[in-house]
Design a protein around this motif. Structure first.
Motif, PDB file in Angstrom:
ATOM      1  N   GLU A  32      34.555  39.405  50.516  1.00  0.00           N
ATOM      2  CA  GLU A  32      34.561  40.459  49.483  1.00  0.00           C
ATOM      3  C   GLU A  32      34.973  39.716  48.075  1.00  0.00           C
ATOM      4  OE1 GLU A  32      34.808  43.772  47.219  1.00  0.00           O
ATOM      5  OE2 GLU A  32      33.789  43.349  49.054  1.00  0.00           O
ATOM      6  N   ALA A  33      35.890  38.557  48.326  1.00  0.00           N
ATOM      7  CA  ALA A  33      36.161  38.089  47.253  1.00  0.00           C
ATOM      8  C   ALA A  33      35.124  37.099  46.477  1.00  0.00           C
ATOM      9  CB  ALA A  33      37.439  37.030  47.491  1.00  0.00           C
ATOM     10  N   VAL A  34      34.420  36.376  47.341  1.00  0.00           N
ATOM     11  CA  VAL A  34      33.105  35.907  46.828  1.00  0.00           C
ATOM     12  C   VAL A  34      32.122  36.507  46.074  1.00  0.00           C
ATOM     13  CG1 VAL A  34      31.130  34.457  47.347  1.00  0.00           C
ATOM     14  CG2 VAL A  34      33.363  33.833  48.405  1.00  0.00           C
ATOM     15  N   ARG A  35      32.150  38.010  46.703  1.00  0.00           N
ATOM     16  CA  ARG A  35      31.073  38.989  46.090  1.00  0.00           C
ATOM     17  C   ARG A  35      31.426  39.245  44.430  1.00  0.00           C
ATOM     18  NH1 ARG A  35      31.247  43.695  48.501  1.00  0.00           N
ATOM     19  NH2 ARG A  35      28.809  44.311  47.745  1.00  0.00           N
ATOM     20  N   GLN A  36      33.092  39.504  44.674  1.00  0.00           N
ATOM     21  CA  GLN A  36      33.626  39.969  43.337  1.00  0.00           C
ATOM     22  C   GLN A  36      33.391  38.864  42.143  1.00  0.00           C
ATOM     23  OE1 GLN A  36      34.098  43.106  42.460  1.00  0.00           O
ATOM     24  NE2 GLN A  36      33.656  43.635  44.837  1.00  0.00           N
ATOM     25  N   LEU A  37      33.987  37.569  42.861  1.00  0.00           N
ATOM     26  CA  LEU A  37      33.804  36.408  41.879  1.00  0.00           C
ATOM     27  C   LEU A  37      32.368  36.090  41.305  1.00  0.00           C
ATOM     28  CD1 LEU A  37      35.717  34.248  40.796  1.00  0.00           C
ATOM     29  CD2 LEU A  37      35.107  32.816  42.698  1.00  0.00           C
ATOM     30  N   ARG A  38      31.323  36.510  41.979  1.00  0.00           N
ATOM     31  CA  ARG A  38      30.063  36.112  41.472  1.00  0.00           C
ATOM     32  C   ARG A  38      29.757  37.170  40.386  1.00  0.00           C
ATOM     33  NH1 ARG A  38      27.142  34.164  46.932  1.00  0.00           N
ATOM     34  NH2 ARG A  38      27.777  31.932  47.030  1.00  0.00           N
ATOM     35  N   ARG A  39      30.202  38.116  40.224  1.00  0.00           N
ATOM     36  CA  ARG A  39      29.782  39.345  39.241  1.00  0.00           C
ATOM     37  C   ARG A  39      30.052  38.566  37.925  1.00  0.00           C
ATOM     38  NH1 ARG A  39      31.461  45.161  40.907  1.00  0.00           N
ATOM     39  NH2 ARG A  39      29.916  45.315  39.236  1.00  0.00           N
ATOM     40  N   ARG A  40      29.022  39.232  36.977  1.00  0.00           N
ATOM     41  CA  ARG A  40      29.202  38.817  35.689  1.00  0.00           C
ATOM     42  C   ARG A  40      30.276  39.377  34.813  1.00  0.00           C
ATOM     43  NH1 ARG A  40      23.868  40.014  32.320  1.00  0.00           N
ATOM     44  NH2 ARG A  40      23.090  38.717  33.909  1.00  0.00           N
ATOM     45  N   ARG A  41      30.875  40.415  35.269  1.00  0.00           N
ATOM     46  CA  ARG A  41      31.993  41.095  34.561  1.00  0.00           C
ATOM     47  C   ARG A  41      33.222  40.265  34.922  1.00  0.00           C
ATOM     48  NH1 ARG A  41      35.310  42.336  39.138  1.00  0.00           N
ATOM     49  NH2 ARG A  41      34.445  44.081  40.222  1.00  0.00           N
ATOM     50  N   THR A  42      33.287  39.495  35.983  1.00  0.00           N
ATOM     51  CA  THR A  42      34.620  38.407  36.404  1.00  0.00           C
ATOM     52  C   THR A  42      34.447  37.311  35.460  1.00  0.00           C
ATOM     53  OG1 THR A  42      34.441  39.587  38.552  1.00  0.00           O
ATOM     54  CG2 THR A  42      35.530  37.380  38.156  1.00  0.00           C
TER      55      THR A  42
END
Length: 301
Positions: A39-49
């Protein structure tokens, strides 16, 4: 009369795995679904992050440029505050950067990380596929909440950390000049800054819980994020209504700047303890509402 030959024993078949809990597939374990790392990797790869990180890291540089253009703040004869001592040392600059961003700028990443996490999955029509993996609802929600709070905490730390480094380069590394008079050694100043950041994060738990609860209620990420920010602003406006008297102490916004007491010669803990208790109480109720609603929600997205 001939004896009937006894058939040779068949080789032992391998032992089949025991079925999982509640008749689930063999080997399935609820705690092994949707690991926090995934889940952390999925969120880290998002542009808004990435955009959020760049904005928070870039703000101290913008403030340094503003002071370079406008000159050092004038202290005059009035009471000195954190803005007046901003260019004294890197520690002073970090404290000032936290002061100017705590009331609104740092609210945005918290609402974004916590409000976008579940609603975005629903808007992408991927939430039902996660649950069909199968990921238990409580496990899915807990994983997303832990990661969202971790990213929110990282955002809280990033801005003052960059401000401390950039301010030390621009204004030098030295003792923190207290607005009330006196100084703190650099080591103690960094410790005081850490306490202030920890309190700001605790105070923002209400916004995080609001955004997370709204994220389980709506399928529109913008609605969850905007709703949390809007309600936080409403709380700040209500705190400005002096006619409410002591009722304002029940508002989380009333205690949002209690961390300034860290920068006295002697730390005053009373305001921070009351503010933290109010924020944690509201947050626990809202988090419980989020889990209760999502447990019975008809997920069709």
């Amino acid at each position: 009369m001939t004896a009937t030959p006894t058939p040779a024993p068949s080789p032992a078949s391998p032992k089949s795995p025991a079925p999982g809990p509640s008749g689930a597939a063999p080997g399935w374990r609820p705690r092994r679904t949707l690991p926090l790392r995934v889940e952390a990797v999925r969120q880290l790869r998002r542009r808004r992050t990435l955009v959020t990180g760049l904005v928070l890291a870039g703000l101290p540089l913008v403030l340094i440029a503003a002071f370079a253009v406008g000159g050092e703040p004038e202290r005059g004869g009035r009471r000195i505050n954190l803005m007046d001592t901003a260019t004294a040392t890197g520690a002073n600059f970090a404290a000032m950067a936290l002061f100017v961003s705590a009331s609104f700028l740092l609210v945005v990443p918290v609402a974004l990380f916590c409000g976008d996490t579940v609603a975005s999955e629903a808007s992408w029509s991927s939430l039902r596929y996660l649950l069909a993996t199968p990921v238990p609802r409580a496990r899915l929600l807990l994983s997303k909440l832990v990661v969202a709070l971790a990213f929110s905490a990282a955002a809280m730390v990033l801005l003052p950390l960059v401000a401390l480094a950039a301010g030390s380069v621009a204004y030098g590394w030295g003792p923190l000049e207290l607005p009330t008079g006196g100084t703190l050694p650099p080591g103690e100043a960094v410790g005081r800054l850490a306490v202030a950041v920890a309190y700001v994060f605790t105070a923002q738990l209400v916004t995080a819980a609001l955004a997370f609860w709204l994220s389980t209620v709506t399928d529109a990420p913008l609605g969850a994020v905007g709703g949390a920010i809007g309600l936080t602003i409403v709380g700040t406006i209500l705190d400005a209504v002096t006619a409410l008297g002591d009722w304002r102490e029940l508002l989380p916004a009333h205690w949002q700047f209690a961390w300034v007491d860290v920068f006295n010669s002697e730390v005053e803990w009373g305001g921070m303890l009351r503010g933290a208790s109010v924020s944690v109480a509201y947050a626990l109720v809202l988090f419980a509402l989020a889990f209760r609603h999502f447990r019975t929600k008809d997920v069709v997205s």
